[in-house]
Design a protein around this motif. Structure first.
Motif, PDB file in Angstrom:
ATOM      1  N   ARG A 177       2.221  -4.133   0.737  1.00  0.00           N
ATOM      2  CA  ARG A 177       1.047  -4.724   0.577  1.00  0.00           C
ATOM      3  C   ARG A 177       0.895  -4.651  -0.851  1.00  0.00           C
ATOM      4  N   ARG A 223      -7.482   1.341   9.560  1.00  0.00           N
ATOM      5  CA  ARG A 223      -7.976  -0.178   9.035  1.00  0.00           C
ATOM      6  C   ARG A 223      -6.971  -0.582   7.932  1.00  0.00           C
ATOM      7  N   ASP A 279      -6.912  -4.128   6.659  1.00  0.00           N
ATOM      8  CA  ASP A 279      -6.746  -5.406   7.528  1.00  0.00           C
ATOM      9  C   ASP A 279      -8.071  -5.491   7.418  1.00  0.00           C
TER      10      ASP A 279
END
Length: 421
Positions: free
Chosen positions: A93, A174, A209
């Motif tokens: 990411r 998360r 997320d």
């Protein structure tokens, strides 16, 4: 920041601070690798108007997180081949957001307790905290603007406070934890260190997320809660005095503040967290410890052995107690009408000495519940050591917590709460 400026600063500053893992690559190899990464992001996003939010930002990555092209050792002397695997999702990411990997940052061994070599940038004879010691120190020293850490109990919020930077630990899970050496999977959470809250929020938006920016129509002045009682009494004299001054500043600025007795059963909560943590640590090391146990440092070996002595029944009881704790905390928060709990981020400034990373007790209830939390730099002690203010909100409210904390951060910066930046 050019590649040479970045690498020159790391070479110069890290001789004393030891935030980056020694021997993971030479200085020349780092320059060549980062320069290649920078060329790649320019080729991927040649048009300035279409570049992602972390384009060209150098990031330190805690050495329990797999990064392609760099060994993972977990702060240990185990063969790095033991931890080989695909690159962690959080690094994927970062790279999809245009970030560069400045290098692997020092961690306490296996992110448990045995400290690494990192020193506090503000006072080299003091601990930087842990287990995410290198990540916090690298940002505090200005070597990188952003770094990745993890927290199981207090491994991000405490070093952020000790080093005087922003530390953000999102709601548990998360940010995906694949490709990360586990400590206690129920509790392990990936987060970020940054020099400012806005920088941390920018990183969180691309790493977490389902991120949903807060709309103007959703903004309000949050009700702040002070968790009075035994929990707050764990903080030392300096931290308590600073915290009460911080509360006074926030109240005078118009924030509603409610003092609520909380965590009356703190000792049992700590025992339950310990049960879950140590049992899962033993399970995480079930393959490695029988083969390499002699290479583990004393604190790590003790943690694994403690976990081995905990029965499955005790562990499951601990999990049930955790669910009850989470329910009770949510109910108490609702009943008090609190949006953000505020409290000291640590029991005091960074302790003298490097043999311990300090007490995580001020983080314990919030990590146990899996709630998002952050530490904001909030002044210094008389001898110049940073202090942090911890802000916590309920599960899934990460976006609102970071948004609410912007105004709090601003109030922590004026005279009386001087910033080190």
């Amino acid at each position: 920041m050019t590649v040479d400026t970045l690498c020159d600063r790391i070479d110069e500053m890290d001789r004393a601070i030891h935030a980056f893992v020694a021997g993971s690559e030479t200085s020349a190899a780092r320059r060549e690798r980062v320069r290649s990464e920078l060329q790649s992001v320019h080729e991927r996003w040649p048009a300035a108007g279409s570049r992602p939010p972390l384009f060209g930002v150098p990031v330190g990555v805690k050495d329990i997180v797999n990064v392609d092209g760099l060994p993972t050792r977990g702060g240990s002397v185990l063969p790095p081949e033991v931890f080989e695997g695909r690159q962690a999702g959080v690094v994927d990411r970062l790279r999809d957001a245009g970030a560069l990997t400045a290098g692997k940052t020092v961690t306490a061994e296996f992110a448990i307790a045995a400290p690494g070599a990192t020193r506090n940038p503000h006072a080299h004879e003091h601990t930087p905290g842990g287990s995410s010691s290198g990540s916090a120190a690298a940002v505090a020293a200005g070597m990188v603007p952003l770094a990745i850490g993890t927290q199981t109990v207090g491994s991000m919020i405490r070093p952020a406070a000790y080093c005087g930077v922003v530390g953000f630990k999102p709601t548990a899970r998360r940010i995906p934890v694949d490709g990360v050496i586990p400590n206690a999977p129920t509790l392990d959470t990936i987060g970020v260190f940054a020099a400012t809250l806005s920088a941390a929020a920018m990183a969180a938006a691309v790493l977490c997320d389902g991120w949903q920016p807060v709309r103007d129509t959703e903004r309000k002045c949050p009700v702040l809660g002070v968790p009075d009682g035994l929990y707050l009494e764990q903080a030392g004299t300096e931290a308590r005095a600073a915290f009460e001054a911080q509360v006074s500043v926030l109240s005078s600025a118009g924030f509603p503040v409610r003092r609520v007795p909380m965590f009356a059963d703190l000792a049992h909560d700590a025992d339950d967290l310990f049960t879950v943590n140590r049992y899962e640590a033993a399970q995480s090391h079930a393959e490695w410890f029988p083969r390499y146990g002699a290479l583990y440092r004393q604190q790590s070996a003790a943690a694994v052995r403690q976990g081995q002595a905990i029965s499955r029944e005790q562990y499951e009881h601990g999990l049930r107690r955790r669910e009850a704790f989470r329910t009770t905390l949510a109910e108490a928060t609702d009943e008090a009408g609190v949006d953000v709990w505020i409290c000291p981020a640590a029991t005091g400034p960074a302790p003298h000495g490097l043999a311990s990373t300090g007490s995580p007790i001020m983080c314990l209830p919030w990590s146990y519940a899996g709630w998002p939390s952050l530490s904001i730099p909030a002044g210094r002690t008389e001898n110049g050591l940073p202090l942090g203010l911890q802000c916590v909100s309920r599960t899934g409210s990460d976006e609102r917590l970071l948004d609410w904390a912007q105004a709090i951060e601003t109030l922590m910066l004026p005279a009386g709460f001087p910033t080190h930046r």
